[in-house]
Design a protein around this motif. Structure first.
Motif, PDB file in Angstrom:
ATOM      1  N   UNK A   1       7.917  12.157   4.597  1.00 18.60           N
ATOM      2  CA  UNK A   1       7.007  11.056   4.503  1.00 18.60           C
ATOM      3  C   UNK A   1       6.430  10.867   3.366  1.00 18.60           C
ATOM      4  N   UNK A   2       6.423   9.401   2.744  1.00 22.21           N
ATOM      5  CA  UNK A   2       5.732   9.099   1.276  1.00 22.21           C
ATOM      6  C   UNK A   2       4.760   8.203   1.593  1.00 22.21           C
ATOM      7  N   UNK A   3       3.466   8.499   1.247  1.00 20.85           N
ATOM      8  CA  UNK A   3       2.421   7.678   1.339  1.00 20.85           C
ATOM      9  C   UNK A   3       1.975   7.122   0.074  1.00 20.85           C
ATOM     10  N   UNK A   4       1.900   5.811  -0.080  1.00 23.06           N
ATOM     11  CA  UNK A   4       1.656   5.038  -1.344  1.00 23.06           C
ATOM     12  C   UNK A   4       0.048   4.691  -1.160  1.00 23.06           C
ATOM     13  N   UNK A   5      -0.723   5.194  -1.992  1.00 30.07           N
ATOM     14  CA  UNK A   5      -2.183   4.844  -2.053  1.00 30.07           C
ATOM     15  C   UNK A   5      -2.437   3.437  -2.796  1.00 30.07           C
ATOM     16  N   UNK A   6      -1.533   3.147  -3.510  1.00 31.51           N
ATOM     17  CA  UNK A   6      -1.614   1.730  -4.261  1.00 31.51           C
ATOM     18  C   UNK A   6      -1.185   0.925  -3.118  1.00 31.51           C
ATOM     19  N   UNK A   7      -0.056   1.047  -2.570  1.00 30.65           N
ATOM     20  CA  UNK A   7       0.052  -0.177  -1.718  1.00 30.65           C
ATOM     21  C   UNK A   7      -0.523  -0.227  -0.294  1.00 30.65           C
ATOM     22  N   UNK A   8      -1.107   1.137   0.009  1.00 36.80           N
ATOM     23  CA  UNK A   8      -1.607   1.486   1.374  1.00 36.80           C
ATOM     24  C   UNK A   8      -0.732   1.516   2.602  1.00 36.80           C
ATOM     25  N   UNK A   9       0.516   2.020   2.367  1.00 28.40           N
ATOM     26  CA  UNK A   9       1.475   1.954   3.335  1.00 28.40           C
ATOM     27  C   UNK A   9       2.207   3.447   3.388  1.00 28.40           C
ATOM     28  N   UNK A  10       2.997   3.729   4.309  1.00 29.17           N
ATOM     29  CA  UNK A  10       3.794   5.004   4.404  1.00 29.17           C
ATOM     30  C   UNK A  10       5.324   4.745   4.896  1.00 29.17           C
ATOM     31  N   UNK A  11       6.083   5.422   4.364  1.00 27.67           N
ATOM     32  CA  UNK A  11       7.545   5.474   4.881  1.00 27.67           C
ATOM     33  C   UNK A  11       7.984   6.639   4.746  1.00 27.67           C
ATOM     34  N   UNK A  12       8.911   6.969   5.761  1.00 24.49           N
ATOM     35  CA  UNK A  12       9.844   8.216   5.921  1.00 24.49           C
ATOM     36  C   UNK A  12      11.162   7.824   5.728  1.00 24.49           C
TER      37      UNK A  12
ATOM     38  N   UNK B   1       9.208  -0.074  -0.544  1.00 27.25           N
ATOM     39  CA  UNK B   1       9.228   1.271  -1.012  1.00 27.25           C
ATOM     40  C   UNK B   1      10.640   1.631  -1.601  1.00 27.25           C
ATOM     41  N   UNK B   2      11.453   0.684  -1.852  1.00 26.96           N
ATOM     42  CA  UNK B   2      12.725   1.156  -2.365  1.00 26.96           C
ATOM     43  C   UNK B   2      12.460   1.047  -4.026  1.00 26.96           C
ATOM     44  N   UNK B   3      12.518   2.290  -4.617  1.00 32.32           N
ATOM     45  CA  UNK B   3      12.229   2.319  -6.032  1.00 32.32           C
ATOM     46  C   UNK B   3      13.248   1.590  -6.961  1.00 32.32           C
ATOM     47  N   UNK B   4      14.391   1.477  -6.382  1.00 30.83           N
ATOM     48  CA  UNK B   4      15.377   0.555  -7.396  1.00 30.83           C
ATOM     49  C   UNK B   4      14.995  -0.819  -7.616  1.00 30.83           C
ATOM     50  N   UNK B   5      14.069  -1.553  -6.852  1.00 35.61           N
ATOM     51  CA  UNK B   5      13.757  -2.773  -6.857  1.00 35.61           C
ATOM     52  C   UNK B   5      12.487  -2.705  -7.958  1.00 35.61           C
ATOM     53  N   UNK B   6      12.451  -3.897  -8.734  1.00 35.89           N
ATOM     54  CA  UNK B   6      11.425  -4.090  -9.659  1.00 35.89           C
ATOM     55  C   UNK B   6      10.112  -3.763  -8.992  1.00 35.89           C
ATOM     56  N   UNK B   7       9.280  -3.118  -9.397  1.00 38.96           N
ATOM     57  CA  UNK B   7       7.991  -2.595  -9.077  1.00 38.96           C
ATOM     58  C   UNK B   7       6.759  -3.581  -9.295  1.00 38.96           C
TER      59      UNK B   7
END
Length: 592
Positions: A48-59, A522-528
């Motif tokens: 489970x990854x939690x992004x504090x910048x985006x305020x979302x989580x994704x498994x 949450x897809x790292x391959x896409x531009x952030x």
């Protein structure tokens, strides 16, 4: 009662997703994000990854994801409004709406059971304070229970003579409900009270609904000092944690839940002012009980009895808790007594001091296993050393691994240095992902013709300028999900110049669209970040693809049209489309 949109937005913006999820799960920092063991599938490695910048989580294994409300809603299996109220409580946001004001769908049969048990609780509390319950009340007072304790835990007395059943029957409650809740039972002589001549301690579910009782006799000649509600549709012992409805808020605030064996242990702690305490109603702690305890936070402190059975139960329960992602502590109880007996024998301060100085899981392992194995026998000592070492290898802290390995060597005379070096030099293997949802999601994000449209939508999320360029140069997308989300993004920019991902997520009711949004984010391959060059490149590729489709379609139409005038018109359109297509291809070639 409806919660205002302004309140929802304010609660969400005031809630740090890392802090909220951290109250439920242990978090590990990884770069700019945090990871945790996913509670939504059988996860043994942090996926489970939690992004504090985006305020979302994704498994990235099971695909679960969302914002702070989604997490609480799915973790506690509650409605969205209930999740909003819970997050408001956790963050200290003043909300006029309370949980009991939110309409819940309740099974009418269960509602009837809750009502009859609540009626029984109040009747037995009344009986305890009447002349009939005087002996029971005297006993409880001698055991150190104050009026406040008796009221808080709704302690009562079920008199002899089937008085409870007669009362409930007179109040109009159905026999079937009295029997279904195990307040009464049928025998050859009629319907009788189950807990006759006993002090009663009500048991509730995590929402505070009464589901059963444990009851104590005062007759020394009765073999069963305590009896419990038999398993019913309301009460299943292995799925029940006593006092969780009272303790979970204090446990969350303190970042720790103390777990004891029985009802009187919980009450003993309450008497010394410690309120973040729950009981597993015996030593057989189950996985379902531990999952329920996650509502209290990610740190658990076991304080089972100090006898051999209690320590063995601690060992088994703590191992299960660690597998479920808890941080485990143990109250070192070498007295051989339960918390209530500790108070009576050693005093209140002794129990308070024990709780203030819990030991780690590894420290407990040393103590417990050294008693289990014969340290004077080589083979037994070897088994002891191997079992302790297997736990040491799991420690994340290098200092702790070195320190406890040295301690183990001192105790056994064995050398473990080579094993420790081997463990530290071998990187932790990445978990093998046997499930496929995340793989499908990523490939659909980046695969073929979808890729350019996904880039356009993700760029629109970053900047209103991207949305304006999309409207001006393209205006629509072929993919159904992409088009729907793009239109929602444009609508959102009519209200604000910026999209806050976690807030925007709450406006999407369609689960498939919400999942797609999480995948995009949450897809790292896409531009952030927003890049006009990347956006225009993606729009160019989409236009090229559309032209290729148009050219192929015109070619098929030309072959089937017999009317010469129509055919010439299509040929002209075909020629113009080819010229435009070549222009796009030439532009792309020059870029490369």
């Amino acid at each position: 009662m409806r919660i205002r949109d302004e309140d929802i937005s304010a609660i969400r913006s005031g809630a740090d997703i890392m802090d909220i999820i951290g109250r439920y799960l242990p978090l590990v920092k990884k770069g700019r994000s945090f990871t945790a063991v996913c509670p939504f599938h059988d996860d043994h490695s942090p996926s489970l990854s939690i992004s504090q910048d985006k305020q979302i989580y994704k498994c990235f294994v099971c695909g679960a994801g969302g914002n702070v409300f989604t997490f609480v809603q799915n973790y506690e299996n509650i409605s969205f409004p209930e999740a909003v109220v819970k997050v408001a409580e956790l963050t200290g946001y003043h909300l006029d709406v309370k949980l009991d004001e939110i309409e819940k769908k309740v099974d009418p049969h269960k509602e009837a059971g809750f009502k009859v048990m609540n009626e029984a609780i109040h009747y037995m509390m009344y009986t305890l304070n009447s002349s009939t319950g005087a002996i029971a009340k005297e006993y409880l007072v001698k055991r150190g229970m104050t009026e406040k304790i008796l009221e808080t835990f709704q302690i009562g007395y079920n008199d002899a003579g089937d008085s409870l059943y007669k009362f409930l029957n007179a109040k109009g409650y159905r026999d079937s409900d009295c029997i279904a809740t195990n307040l009464s039972r049928i025998s050859e002589t009629g319907i009788h009270d189950v807990f006759t001549s006993r002090i009663t301690f009500p048991i509730h579910d995590s929402d505070g609904n009464p589901i059963g009782f444990t009851a104590r006799t005062l007759d020394p000649n009765v073999s069963s000092k305590y009896i419990n509600t038999t398993e019913t549709e309301f009460y299943i012992k292995g799925n029940t944690v006593y006092n969780i409805h009272r303790a979970k808020m204090d446990a969350r605030k303190q970042g720790n839940v103390i777990v004891v064996e029985g009802v009187t242990d919980v009450i003993a702690f309450a008497r010394v002012g410690i309120t973040n305490v729950c009981a597993t109603l015996g030593t057989a702690c189950t996985t379902n009980q531990l999952k329920l305890l996650k509502q209290c936070g990610s740190t658990i402190t076991f304080c089972y009895d100090g006898d051999q059975a209690g320590q063995t139960a601690t060992y088994k329960a703590a191992k299960m808790a660690i597998e479920l992602g808890f941080k485990v502590q143990i109250v070192s109880n070498k007295t051989g007594k339960d918390p209530d007996e500790i108070i009576h024998t050693y005093g209140v301060e002794h129990l308070q001091q024990m709780v203030k100085k819990p030991i780690t899981w590894i420290e407990f392992i040393f103590d417990y296993l050294s008693m289990k194995y014969d340290m004077n026998n080589y083979s037994s000592k070897k088994e002891f050393a191997q079992e302790v070492m297997s736990e040491i290898k799991l420690l994340n802290d290098d200092f702790d691994r070195q320190n406890f390995t040295h301690q183990l060597s001192q105790m056994t005379g064995f050398s473990f240095q080579s094993m420790l070096q081997e463990s530290s030099q071998t990187p932790n293997p990445k978990p093998v992902r046997t499930t496929k949802p995340a793989g499908r999601a990523v490939s659909s994000i980046l695969d073929g013709r979808n890729a350019a449209e996904n880039i356009v939508v993700s760029q629109m999320l970053f900047s209103i300028d991207a949305a304006e360029i999309f409207k001006e140069k393209l205006g629509f997308l072929v993919g159904q999900k992409q088009q729907k989300l793009a239109m929602m993004i444009l609508d959102e920019y009519r209200k604000s110049d910026e999209i806050l991902l976690a807030d925007f997520m709450d406006s999407i009711s369609n689960d498939e669209l919400k999942s797609y949004l999480i995948d995009l984010s949450t897809t790292e391959e896409l531009p952030q970040n927003y890049s006009k060059e990347i956006l225009l490149g993606a729009i160019g590729r989409i236009k090229q693809w559309l032209l290729e489709e148009k050219v192929e379609d015109l070619k098929k139409q030309i072959k089937t049209i017999t009317n010469e005038e129509s055919r010439m018109s299509l040929l002209q359109e075909y020629s113009n489309s080819l010229i435009e297509l070549r222009r796009y291809i030439d532009e792309e070639s020059r870029k490369n």
